[in-house]
Each structure stands twice: as C-alpha cells, then as structure tokens.
Design a protein around this motif. Structure first.
Motif, PDB file in Angstrom:
ATOM      1  N   GLN A  64      15.637  -6.600 -33.880  1.00 11.71           N
ATOM      2  CA  GLN A  64      17.017  -6.255 -34.238  1.00 11.71           C
ATOM      3  C   GLN A  64      17.827  -7.536 -34.372  1.00 11.71           C
ATOM      4  O   GLN A  64      17.577  -8.520 -33.682  1.00 11.71           O
ATOM      5  N   CYS A  65      18.800  -7.480 -35.255  1.00  9.30           N
ATOM      6  CA  CYS A  65      19.653  -8.643 -35.482  1.00  9.30           C
ATOM      7  C   CYS A  65      20.270  -9.076 -34.155  1.00  9.30           C
ATOM      8  O   CYS A  65      20.774  -8.264 -33.389  1.00  9.30           O
ATOM      9  N   SER A  66      20.216 -10.357 -33.884  1.00  4.37           N
ATOM     10  CA  SER A  66      20.635 -10.856 -32.570  1.00  4.37           C
ATOM     11  C   SER A  66      22.133 -10.728 -32.319  1.00  4.37           C
ATOM     12  O   SER A  66      22.559 -10.717 -31.170  1.00  4.37           O
ATOM     13  N   ASN A  67      22.946 -10.641 -33.377  1.00  7.52           N
ATOM     14  CA  ASN A  67      24.395 -10.550 -33.142  1.00  7.52           C
ATOM     15  C   ASN A  67      25.085  -9.541 -34.059  1.00  7.52           C
ATOM     16  O   ASN A  67      26.257  -9.677 -34.356  1.00  7.52           O
ATOM     17  N   PHE A  93       9.348  -0.709 -34.969  1.00  6.75           N
ATOM     18  CA  PHE A  93       9.934  -1.182 -33.717  1.00  6.75           C
ATOM     19  C   PHE A  93       9.605  -0.211 -32.578  1.00  6.75           C
ATOM     20  O   PHE A  93       9.986   0.953 -32.632  1.00  6.75           O
ATOM     21  N   PRO A  94       8.905  -0.684 -31.548  1.00 12.08           N
ATOM     22  CA  PRO A  94       8.421   0.197 -30.476  1.00 12.08           C
ATOM     23  C   PRO A  94       9.367   0.240 -29.275  1.00 12.08           C
ATOM     24  O   PRO A  94       9.128  -0.423 -28.263  1.00 12.08           O
ATOM     25  N   ASN A  95      10.424   1.019 -29.363  1.00 15.71           N
ATOM     26  CA  ASN A  95      11.391   1.083 -28.271  1.00 15.71           C
ATOM     27  C   ASN A  95      10.744   1.425 -26.926  1.00 15.71           C
ATOM     28  O   ASN A  95      11.082   0.835 -25.910  1.00 15.71           O
ATOM     29  N   LYS A  96       9.810   2.383 -26.913  1.00 15.33           N
ATOM     30  CA  LYS A  96       9.185   2.799 -25.655  1.00 15.33           C
ATOM     31  C   LYS A  96       8.368   1.678 -25.026  1.00 15.33           C
ATOM     32  O   LYS A  96       8.412   1.466 -23.822  1.00 15.33           O
ATOM     33  N   THR A 102      14.048  -7.403 -22.631  1.00 14.22           N
ATOM     34  CA  THR A 102      15.219  -7.773 -23.424  1.00 14.22           C
ATOM     35  C   THR A 102      14.771  -8.155 -24.826  1.00 14.22           C
ATOM     36  O   THR A 102      14.003  -9.093 -25.009  1.00 14.22           O
ATOM     37  N   PHE A 103      15.229  -7.388 -25.802  1.00 15.30           N
ATOM     38  CA  PHE A 103      14.920  -7.717 -27.193  1.00 15.30           C
ATOM     39  C   PHE A 103      16.187  -7.793 -28.033  1.00 15.30           C
ATOM     40  O   PHE A 103      16.158  -8.242 -29.156  1.00 15.30           O
ATOM     41  N   TYR A 111      12.847 -16.719 -25.668  1.00 12.58           N
ATOM     42  CA  TYR A 111      13.170 -15.361 -25.220  1.00 12.58           C
ATOM     43  C   TYR A 111      12.141 -14.326 -25.703  1.00 12.58           C
ATOM     44  O   TYR A 111      12.268 -13.143 -25.384  1.00 12.58           O
ATOM     45  N   CYS A 112      11.154 -14.787 -26.459  1.00 16.99           N
ATOM     46  CA  CYS A 112      10.172 -13.861 -27.041  1.00 16.99           C
ATOM     47  C   CYS A 112       8.952 -13.619 -26.156  1.00 16.99           C
ATOM     48  O   CYS A 112       8.185 -12.694 -26.416  1.00 16.99           O
ATOM     49  N   ILE A 113       8.753 -14.426 -25.132  1.00 18.25           N
ATOM     50  CA  ILE A 113       7.553 -14.297 -24.294  1.00 18.25           C
ATOM     51  C   ILE A 113       7.373 -12.877 -23.753  1.00 18.25           C
ATOM     52  O   ILE A 113       6.287 -12.308 -23.892  1.00 18.25           O
ATOM     53  N   PRO A 114       8.406 -12.246 -23.148  1.00 15.23           N
ATOM     54  CA  PRO A 114       8.199 -10.882 -22.652  1.00 15.23           C
ATOM     55  C   PRO A 114       7.863  -9.884 -23.767  1.00 15.23           C
ATOM     56  O   PRO A 114       7.105  -8.938 -23.549  1.00 15.23           O
TER      57      PRO A 114
END
Length: 194
Positions: A64-67, A93-96, A102-103, A111-114
């Motif tokens: 999703q767009c970051s801002n 996009f897999p919300n579940k 945090t995405f 911030y992409c590691i998780p």
C-alpha cells in the motif's frame, strides 16, 4: 589333419569373434557418444526450461502507498503494468498473512524484513506520493502539487532502487497516466535490479 583343422577352425573362430567384438565395441562406443550428446541436449534443454520456469515465477507484491492509503487505483495501475510482463506474477495483498506486521507507511527496505519473513516473494514494490501532502491526508486546496515515486526491493539480496518518479503534476490522474507511460521503465528496473 584333425589337429590342423582344429587349429584353422580355432584361428578362424577367434578372428571372427575378435572382429565381432571390435564391431560391438565400436557400436557400443558410438551409442555411448550418441547418448552423451543426447544427454547434453537434454541437460541444456532442462537448464533452459528451468531458467524459463524461474523467470515465469517471479513473484511481485505491491505494498500500500506509504503516505496515501485511499488510492486503490494507484496500486492497481502499478500491478497492471507489472502483469503485462510475461513471467511476472502479482501476489494479491495478503491481509491475513500480515496480521500483526506493519506494512502501512513502509518505504524502505529496513521496514520490509517482517514482511519478507511472512511472504514468499521476489520483489516488493513500495510507493509514496510527492508534493505538498501531509502524511496520510488528502489535499484540500486548489494549488496542490501532485507527484509520486516507486521504489523496488529485490528480496533475495536486499538491493533497492527508486525506479520511476514524477513531481509537479497538476492532478491525481496525471500520476496514473505517467505510470502507464513509464511502465516499461519500471519493468526494466525490476528485471535489472540484481
């Protein structure tokens, strides 16, 4: 006479037998060489098909767009441009799967590691709006200047690159049009980000 006949017969039999052995040996050797050539062809065909299969399974997710969270057609346009390239698969996009991760607001690899730990993807596409925008809000005044920036992350080696960007646009629809115009550049950047 019997002994001479036996000796002649033995010599004849041995010479014929040795010729047969040589012919068999030659036949076997030629079959082996043919099989080696065929197996080389099979190996190269196998390697090519494996490489093509790997290329055809390049998985890409667009975050999703970051801002600017309310602009779904922004992501759909990017996904549409990426899907034009044969071999690229857009991961919905897999919300579940990302519950507790945090995405939202992500625009850098640190911030992409998780996200990477939860998803099996090859590339992550991150986006943000440029211009006189306040984080996560819509423009309210007429003189708003629109812009955008798209960043690619190669998950395997964690290299990232800003791909396409444009600022000083008059309207939101100008962003969509610019992405469509520069979709090929985005695809090339994804392919070349090693």
């Amino acid at each position: 006479m019997k002994i001479t006949f036996k000796i002649v017969f033995f010599i004849f039999f041995f010479s014929c037998n040795s010729k047969n052995e040589e012919q068999q040996k030659t036949t076997i050797e030629s079959k082996i060489q043919k099989n080696e050539i065929d197996s080389t062809k099979v190996d190269s065909i196998g390697k090519d098909s494996i490489e093509n299969e790997v290329k055809s399974n390049t998985k890409v997710i667009v975050l999703q767009c970051s801002n600017g969270y309310g602009h779904n057609d922004f992501n759909r346009t990017i996904e549409s441009e990426i899907s034009r390239k044969e071999g690229f698969t857009i991961v919905p996009f897999p919300n579940k799967k990302l519950l507790g991760v945090t995405f939202q607001g992500v625009y850098d690899k640190k911030y992409c590691i998780p996200i990477i730990e939860k998803l099996d993807v090859d590339y992550i596409i991150m986006t943000r709006f440029l211009g006189n925008i306040k984080e996560g809000s819509e423009p309210i005044h007429e003189n708003f200047i629109w812009g955008y920036e798209i960043k690619i992350l190669n998950v395997k080696n964690m290299n990232q690159k800003i791909s396409i960007r444009k600022d000083n646009l008059e309207a939101y629809q100008d962003i969509i049009a610019d992405i469509e115009r520069n979709g090929t550049n985005l695809l090339n950047d994804i392919e070349n980000l090693k």
